[in-house]
Write a protein that holds these residues in place. Structure first.
Motif, mmCIF file in Angstrom:
data_model
loop_
_atom_site.group_PDB
_atom_site.id
_atom_site.type_symbol
_atom_site.label_atom_id
_atom_site.label_comp_id
_atom_site.label_asym_id
_atom_site.label_seq_id
_atom_site.Cartn_x
_atom_site.Cartn_y
_atom_site.Cartn_z
ATOM 1 N N THR A 82 -13.143 -7.001 -22.284
ATOM 2 C CA THR A 82 -13.050 -6.774 -23.735
ATOM 3 C C THR A 82 -11.771 -7.553 -24.330
ATOM 4 O O THR A 82 -11.907 -8.116 -25.364
ATOM 5 C CB THR A 82 -12.635 -5.259 -23.952
ATOM 6 O OG1 THR A 82 -13.597 -4.608 -23.420
ATOM 7 C CG2 THR A 82 -12.856 -5.050 -25.651
ATOM 8 N N TYR B 258 -17.961 -13.562 -29.499
ATOM 9 C CA TYR B 258 -18.632 -12.688 -30.411
ATOM 10 C C TYR B 258 -19.749 -11.922 -29.843
ATOM 11 O O TYR B 258 -19.989 -10.624 -29.739
ATOM 12 C CB TYR B 258 -18.945 -13.081 -31.705
ATOM 13 C CG TYR B 258 -17.848 -13.820 -32.415
ATOM 14 C CD1 TYR B 258 -16.611 -12.694 -32.612
ATOM 15 C CD2 TYR B 258 -17.837 -14.619 -33.423
ATOM 16 C CE1 TYR B 258 -15.496 -12.972 -33.437
ATOM 17 C CE2 TYR B 258 -16.865 -14.945 -34.300
ATOM 18 C CZ TYR B 258 -15.486 -14.123 -34.226
ATOM 19 O OH TYR B 258 -14.437 -14.528 -34.969
ATOM 20 N N ILE C 47 -18.378 -9.532 -27.446
ATOM 21 C CA ILE C 47 -17.463 -8.260 -28.059
ATOM 22 C C ILE C 47 -18.445 -7.264 -28.805
ATOM 23 O O ILE C 47 -18.344 -6.119 -28.507
ATOM 24 C CB ILE C 47 -16.592 -8.606 -29.551
ATOM 25 C CG1 ILE C 47 -15.323 -9.823 -29.061
ATOM 26 C CG2 ILE C 47 -16.135 -7.633 -30.372
ATOM 27 C CD1 ILE C 47 -14.901 -10.541 -30.099
ATOM 28 N N VAL D 223 -19.933 -5.310 -25.640
ATOM 29 C CA VAL D 223 -19.094 -4.278 -25.007
ATOM 30 C C VAL D 223 -19.000 -3.163 -26.232
ATOM 31 O O VAL D 223 -18.948 -1.848 -25.794
ATOM 32 C CB VAL D 223 -17.774 -5.083 -24.893
ATOM 33 C CG1 VAL D 223 -16.648 -3.931 -24.647
ATOM 34 C CG2 VAL D 223 -17.647 -6.036 -23.875
ATOM 35 N N VAL D 224 -18.804 -3.342 -27.510
ATOM 36 C CA VAL D 224 -18.469 -2.278 -28.218
ATOM 37 C C VAL D 224 -19.764 -1.359 -28.455
ATOM 38 O O VAL D 224 -19.850 -0.051 -28.361
ATOM 39 C CB VAL D 224 -18.258 -2.847 -29.849
ATOM 40 C CG1 VAL D 224 -18.389 -1.605 -30.705
ATOM 41 C CG2 VAL D 224 -17.126 -3.371 -30.124
ATOM 42 N N PHE E 72 -16.537 6.073 -32.225
ATOM 43 C CA PHE E 72 -15.911 5.037 -32.033
ATOM 44 C C PHE E 72 -14.416 5.262 -31.391
ATOM 45 O O PHE E 72 -13.486 5.514 -31.954
ATOM 46 C CB PHE E 72 -15.773 4.003 -33.223
ATOM 47 C CG PHE E 72 -16.919 3.222 -33.414
ATOM 48 C CD1 PHE E 72 -17.234 2.133 -32.847
ATOM 49 C CD2 PHE E 72 -17.786 3.920 -34.631
ATOM 50 C CE1 PHE E 72 -18.338 1.368 -33.083
ATOM 51 C CE2 PHE E 72 -18.997 2.957 -34.842
ATOM 52 C CZ PHE E 72 -19.169 1.874 -34.236
ATOM 53 N N ILE F 294 -11.720 0.421 -29.495
ATOM 54 C CA ILE F 294 -12.627 -0.420 -29.711
ATOM 55 C C ILE F 294 -12.568 -0.831 -31.086
ATOM 56 O O ILE F 294 -12.945 -1.983 -31.728
ATOM 57 C CB ILE F 294 -14.177 0.355 -29.616
ATOM 58 C CG1 ILE F 294 -14.357 0.530 -28.013
ATOM 59 C CG2 ILE F 294 -14.956 -0.285 -30.126
ATOM 60 C CD1 ILE F 294 -14.291 -0.786 -27.329
ATOM 61 N N VAL G 210 -10.033 -3.307 -31.328
ATOM 62 C CA VAL G 210 -10.462 -4.621 -30.992
ATOM 63 C C VAL G 210 -11.429 -5.531 -32.037
ATOM 64 O O VAL G 210 -11.127 -6.486 -32.324
ATOM 65 C CB VAL G 210 -11.312 -4.404 -29.691
ATOM 66 C CG1 VAL G 210 -12.236 -5.576 -29.360
ATOM 67 C CG2 VAL G 210 -10.573 -3.931 -28.575
#
Lengths: 318, 295
Positions: free
Chosen positions: A270, A279, A282, A285-286, B139, B143, B146
C-alpha cells in the motif's frame, strides 16, 4: 434466522457495491491521464486514442464502472503501472503475510486480554486488578510503533532474542516463521489486548454480581465453574464485538508494524503504491481491504447468534 | 480509532450551574483525573508556548554536533543525525500533534453533531445517516488517509481531515443515541406542548443536554488523533519534513537507532504522556459527568 441472514448478506453486498463506487470515482478524480502517462509525452493523438480505447477510457463512466466491477469480481485488477506485474499477483503474494500477522496478533490479544480481564474481575479491589488495569491503561497510551522500535533495540539488537526484521513463509519452515513473526505480532497485539482486557473486566464484573450467579453459588457451584461457565461465556459476546470494532485498527497497525519490521505484506504494498502513484494497485488494495473488513464483520454478526441464542430470538435485523 | 465513550446519564438543563459545581467538585476529588489534568496542562502549555520555550528553531542544523547525548550543555535532550536540537523538535512536534488533534475533533463535531441530532430526531433521516455511518466505519482510517494522500500528497491538513472523517461516524452514533433518549423526556414533551419548533427543541433542549456526551467523546477522539497523526507522519502520509512532527522524528530516528536510541525515546515519551493525560482525564470527566457515581 434465515431472514436475518439474508438481510445481513444483502446489507453487506450493498455496502460493498457502494464502497467499490467510491473507490472507482475516487481513482477517476485523481489528477493525470493514465493513457497520456502510458503513451509518453510526445505521443501522437492517434496513439493516445488507441490506448484510451484499449483501456476502455473512451466509454461512459457507468460502462467503465461495470467493466471495472466485472473484472474485480473475477480477481482481475489490471497491471501495476510501477512494476508492470498483474496486480492480483502482487496482492496474492503479500496478502497471506498480512493475514497471518493479523491473526497471530489477534490470537495473542484475545488470550492475553481475556486472561487479564478475568483476573481483574475475579480479584476486584486487590493488587492483580490494579496491575491488569495499569497495564491496559499504559498499553492504550503508548504508541505501538514506538514500543516496536524500542523492542527491536533491546530484544533484538541488545539481547538477540528475536530477529530485527525479515520473514520466512509458513509453508517453508513453520518454526522459522514463528521466530520471525512473534515479535511483530506481540507488538501489534498489545494495544488490542488492552481494549479486550477492559471490556472483559467490565462485562465479567457485571455478570459476576448478577442474580443468577448468586443463585448458582448458593446451589454450591464451585467458583471456578461459575467464572468459566457463567462469567466467561457471557463476556464472549462483548469480546467478539470488540474484535470486530478493532479490525480497522488492526489493519492500520499492521501497516505500521510491517513497516517497522520490514515484512513483505499488504501494508508495504500500500505504502509503495501511494509513493509511486500506482493507481491500479491503490484501487485494488483499498477494495480488498474494505471487502475483507465487511466480510469479517458479517461473520462476526453471524457468530453472535451462535454464542448468544437470545439475539436470534429478538432479531437483530431491526 | 473507533472507540465509543460510554454515555453519561442526563443532566437537566434547569440547574446547569449546580451540576457544573458538582462536576468540578467530583473532578477535584479524583486523583487519577487530577494527574491526567496536570499532565495535559503541562504538555498543552509546552506545545502552545513552543516558540518561546524552544532554545533553537526545530529545523536549525548543527553539522558539527550530531548525535549529542541528552544532558549535553546547550542540548538538554541531545541532538539528532543533523545536529538538530531534540528538545526544540519535541516541543514543536507536540504543537503539531495538538493542531491535528484539535482540527480533527472540530471536523468530527461540526459534521457529526448535527447529523447525530437530526438522525436521532427524524426517523426517516435515521436510516440514511446510519447507513452512511456504517459505510464510513467500513473504511479503515488508514485506507482513507492513503486515498487522501494519493490525491493531496500528505501534509498536516491531510492527516487532520483523514482523522476527523474517521471519527465522524462514532460522533454521529453517540449524539444520535443521546437524542433518541432525550426525545422522550418530560421536558422535551413539555416544550412540544408549548409549541416549540423542532429546531428550537434540538438547539435549546436536546443539544445542551447532549453536551456532556459530546465532550466525553471529544476526549476519546483527541488522543486517538494524536496517535493517528504520529502514525501517518511516521509512514510519510501526514506532516511532511522538514516540518517537525513526533511521528517523523520516530521514523528518522529508526534509521540510526543502533548509533543512538535517544532521538527515538523522547518523541515516544511525549506521545505517551499526551495520550495518558487524555485517557486519565477523559475517564475522570466521564465519571464526574455521570450523576450515578460518587457523591
Amino acid at each position: 434466522m434465515l431472514r436475518y441472514l439474508f438481510h445481513r448478506l444483502w446489507q453487506s453486498a450493498v455496502t460493498l457495491v457502494l464502497a467499490s463506487i467510491v473507490v472507482f470515482v475516487g481513482v477517476r478524480a485523481l489528477p493525470g491521464d493514465p493513457a497520456l502517462a502510458m503513451a509518453g509525452e510526445n505521443a501522437d493523438p492517434a496513439t493516445i486514442k488507441a490506448i484510451r480505447a484499449q483501456l476502455g477510457l473512451d466509454q461512459s463512466l457507468p460502462v467503465q464502472y461495470l467493466r471495472f466491477a466485472g473484472h474485480a469480481l473475477t480477481g482481475d485488477f489490471g497491471k501495476s503501472t510501477a512494476t508492470g506485474m498483474p496486480v492480483n499477483q502482487m496482492i496474492g503474494a503479500t496478502l497471506p503475510v498480512t493475514i497471518q500477522l493479523a491473526l497471530y496478533a489477534m490470537a495473542i490479544a484475545v488470550l492475553a486480554g481475556m486472561t487479564a480481564g478475568v483476573v481483574a474481575a475475579v480479584f476486584r479491589g486487590r493488587w492483580p486488578e490494579w496491575a491488569a488495569n495499569g497495564f491496559s491503561l499504559l498499553a492504550l497510551s503508548v504508541p505501538t510503533f514506538w514500543v516496536g522500535i524500542l523492542a527491536i533495540l533491546y530484544l533484538s539488537v541488545q539481547l538477540g532474542w528475536f530477529p530485527a526484521s525479515g520473514y520466512v513463509a509458513l509453508s517453508e519452515n513453520p518454526l522459522r516463521w514463528m521466530y520471525y513473526l512473534t515479535l511483530p505480532a506481540l507488538i501489534l497485539g498489545i494495544s488490542h489486548a488492552a481494549v479486550i482486557q477492559r471490556q472483559t473486566r467490565a462485562s465479567m464484573v457485571g455478570t459476576l454480581t448478577a442474580d443468577f450467579v448468586r443463585t448458582a453459588r448458593a446451589k454450591g457451584l464451585g467458583s471456578g465453574a461459575v467464572i468459566l461457565r457463567y462469567g466467561l461465556r457471557n463476556s464472549l459476546i462483548v469480546v467478539t464485538t470488540v474484535i470486530g470494532l478493532q479490525l480497522g485498527g488492526l489493519i492500520a497497525g499492521g501497516v505500521v508494524t510491517e513497516r517497522i519490521f520490514s515484512l513483505p505484506g499488504m501494508g508495504k504494498l500500500t505504502l509503495d503504491s501511494v509513493f509511486t502513484r500506482d493507481y491500479p494497485v491503490i484501487q485494488a488494495v483499498v477494495l480488498v481491504v474494505t471487502a475483507a473488513y465487511i466480510v469479517i464483520n458479517l461473520l462476526i454478526d453471524l457468530l453472535y447468534t451462535a454464542i448468544d441464542p437470545r439475539i436470534r430470538v429478538s432479531g437483530r435485523a431491526q | 480509532m473507533t472507540a465509543i465513550a460510554e454515555t453519561p446519564a442526563e443532566t437537566p438543563v434547569a440547574n446547569l450551574g449546580r451540576v457544573r459545581g458538582r462536576v468540578v467538585r467530583k473532578l477535584l476529588h479524583n486523583p487519577m483525573g487530577l494527574v491526567g489534568g496536570a499532565l495535559l496542562l503541562i504538555v498543552i502549555l509546552a506545545g502552545v508556548l513552543a516558540p518561546w520555550l524552544a532554545p533553537y528553531s526545530p529545523t536549525e542544523v548543527h553539522f558539527s554536533t550530531p548525535f549529542q547525548q541528552p544532558g549535553t550543555v546547550g542540548f538538554a535532550l541531545g541532538t539528532d543525525d543533523l545536529g538538530r536540537d531534540v528538545l526544540s523538535r519535541v516541543l514543536y512536534g507536540a504543537r503539531a500533534s495538538f493542531e491535528v488533534g484539535v482540527l480533527s475533533v472540530l471536523l468530527a463535531v461540526v459534521v457529526g453533531v448535527p447529523l447525530g441530532l437530526l438522525s436521532g430526531y427524524w426517523h426517516w433521516l435515521d436510516t440514511l445517516v446510519s447507513r452512511l455511518a456504517d459505510l464510513m466505519l467500513a473504511f479503515p482510517f488508514l485506507i482513507l488517509a492513503v486515498g487522501l494522500a494519493a490525491i493531496n500528497g500528505g501534509g498536516l491538513g491531510n492527516a487532520a481531515i483523514a482523522l476527523g472523517i474517521a471519527n465522524i461516524p462514532t460522533m454521529i452514533r453517540v449524539v444520535r443515541a443521546e437524542t433518541l433518549r432525550l426525545k422522550d423526556t418530560d421536558f422535551v414533551l413539555a416544550a412540544h406542548t408549548m409549541d416549540a419548533g423542532a429546531w428550537r427543541i434540538l438547539g435549546q433542549h436536546i443539544l445542551p443536554n447532549a453536551l456532556s456526551a459530546i465532550i466525553v467523546q471529544a476526549t476519546v477522539i483527541m488522543p486517538a488523533a494524536v496517535l493517528g497523526e504520529a502514525v501517518l507522519s511516521f509512514l510519510g502520509l501526514g506532516i511532511q519534513p522538514p516540518k517537525p512532527s513526533l511521528g517523523i522524528m520516530l521514523s528518522d530516528a529508526q534509521q540510526y537507532l543502533f548509533r543512538t536510541p535517544w532521538p527515538a525515546v523522547f518523541p515516544g515519551i511525549v506521545i505517551a504522556l499526551i495520550c495518558l493525560g487524555f485517557n486519565l482525564f477523559g475517564d475522570a470527566l466521564r465519571d464526574a459527568l455521570d450523576p450515578k457515581t460518587g457523591k
